[in-house]
Design an enzyme around this catalytic site. Structure first.
Site, PDB file in Angstrom:
ATOM      1  N   PRO A  41      -2.645  11.469   7.835  1.00  0.00           N
ATOM      2  CA  PRO A  41      -3.941  11.065   8.416  1.00  0.00           C
ATOM      3  C   PRO A  41      -4.493   9.758   7.868  1.00  0.00           C
ATOM      4  CG  PRO A  41      -4.153  13.046   7.048  1.00  0.00           C
ATOM      5  CD  PRO A  41      -2.696  12.817   7.258  1.00  0.00           C
ATOM      6  N   SER A  58       0.846  -1.197   0.000  1.00  0.00           N
ATOM      7  CA  SER A  58       0.000   0.000   0.000  1.00  0.00           C
ATOM      8  C   SER A  58       0.874   1.237   0.000  1.00  0.00           C
ATOM      9  CB  SER A  58      -0.898   0.017   1.242  1.00  0.00           C
ATOM     10  OG  SER A  58      -1.624   1.238   1.326  1.00  0.00           O
ATOM     11  N   LYS A 101       2.496  -3.931   7.286  1.00  0.00           N
ATOM     12  CA  LYS A 101       2.723  -4.014   5.840  1.00  0.00           C
ATOM     13  C   LYS A 101       4.170  -3.627   5.504  1.00  0.00           C
ATOM     14  CE  LYS A 101      -1.856  -3.547   3.717  1.00  0.00           C
ATOM     15  NZ  LYS A 101      -1.724  -4.775   2.903  1.00  0.00           N
TER      16      LYS A 101
END
Length: 229
Positions: free
Chosen positions: A117, A106, A133
């Site tokens: 955020p 990601s 991740k």
């Protein structure tokens, strides 16, 4: 994962979809097979990225592996997105014949984005998801297995090939973490399996507001993208 299987099945190669309980997943996981349809080359095999012992049989004959798994439960990221990646990398290294592992990660995983955020939100929706991740990425990079990490922006269900794509190589802070369709991500991952330019690189990819013009195709756009890697 479903989109990845469908896209991979469009190519003239044998595709194995590794699922936790293969016998519990009917073949309508993919498009129904038709005469000449690539999905007729699909087999579904049992495997669990959290169970290292289940993986050798799944990867031993693989020329390349795409890791598209992600944990489902609130506490699942460590087992799947982190340690699961290491388990797959270790199995591929032991197999010896896997040409490349492509990891779907990601955007914003890099710790330099820790106060972004969106990253903060995702880390709380699933416990430390983005941290795990990134740890999974690092495990793959350090495994000794040829790899490509694909970091897509926000995922949508739009059709493939609607907009031009942008790719950044080995980025830490992505300049513009925009959205991208799952179908486009799947096409990028399939190309990354064998394109020499993608070897041992981290590719941040997202769509743009520029539509593909008349006569332009997804295949052409993928070729353009990887020509800049």
């Amino acid at each position: 994962g479903n989109q990845q299987v469908n896209t991979s099945s469009d190519y003239a190669v044998d595709v194995s979809a590794v699922l936790e309980a293969a016998c519990g997943h009917p073949m309508h996981l993919c498009r129904p097979a038709a005469a000449g349809d690539g999905s007729s080359r699909l087999q579904v095999v049992a495997g669990d990225v959290t169970d290292a012992a289940s993986l050798p049989a799944a990867v031993n004959d693989a020329a390349g592996v795409i890791f598209a798994a992600s944990g489902r439960g609130y506490w699942s990221a460590e087992a799947v997105d982190n340690k699961g990646v290491k388990n797959v990398a270790d199995a591929c290294k032991a197999a010896g014949g896997v040409g490349r592992v492509v990891l779907v990660s990601s955007m914003l995983t890099h710790p330099s984005n820790r106060l972004h955020p969106v990253r903060v939100l995702l880390n709380n929706i699933r416990w430390s998801l983005m941290d795990h991740k990134y740890a999974g990425e690092e495990a793959l990079r350090g495994s000794g297995v040829p790899f490509t990490v694909v970091r897509p922006g926000g995922l949508t269900n739009k059709p493939a090939g609607e907009t031009q794509l942008r790719i950044d190589v080995n980025a830490t802070k992505e300049a513009s973490p925009g959205s991208i369709s799952r179908a486009d991500v799947a096409a990028v991952c399939v190309e990354a399996l064998s394109n020499p330019a993608a070897a041992n690189k981290t590719l941040s990819v997202h769509g743009t507001k520029q539509p593909l013009g008349d006569g332009q195709s997804l295949n052409g756009e993928i070729a353009r993208l990887f020509g800049s890697v």
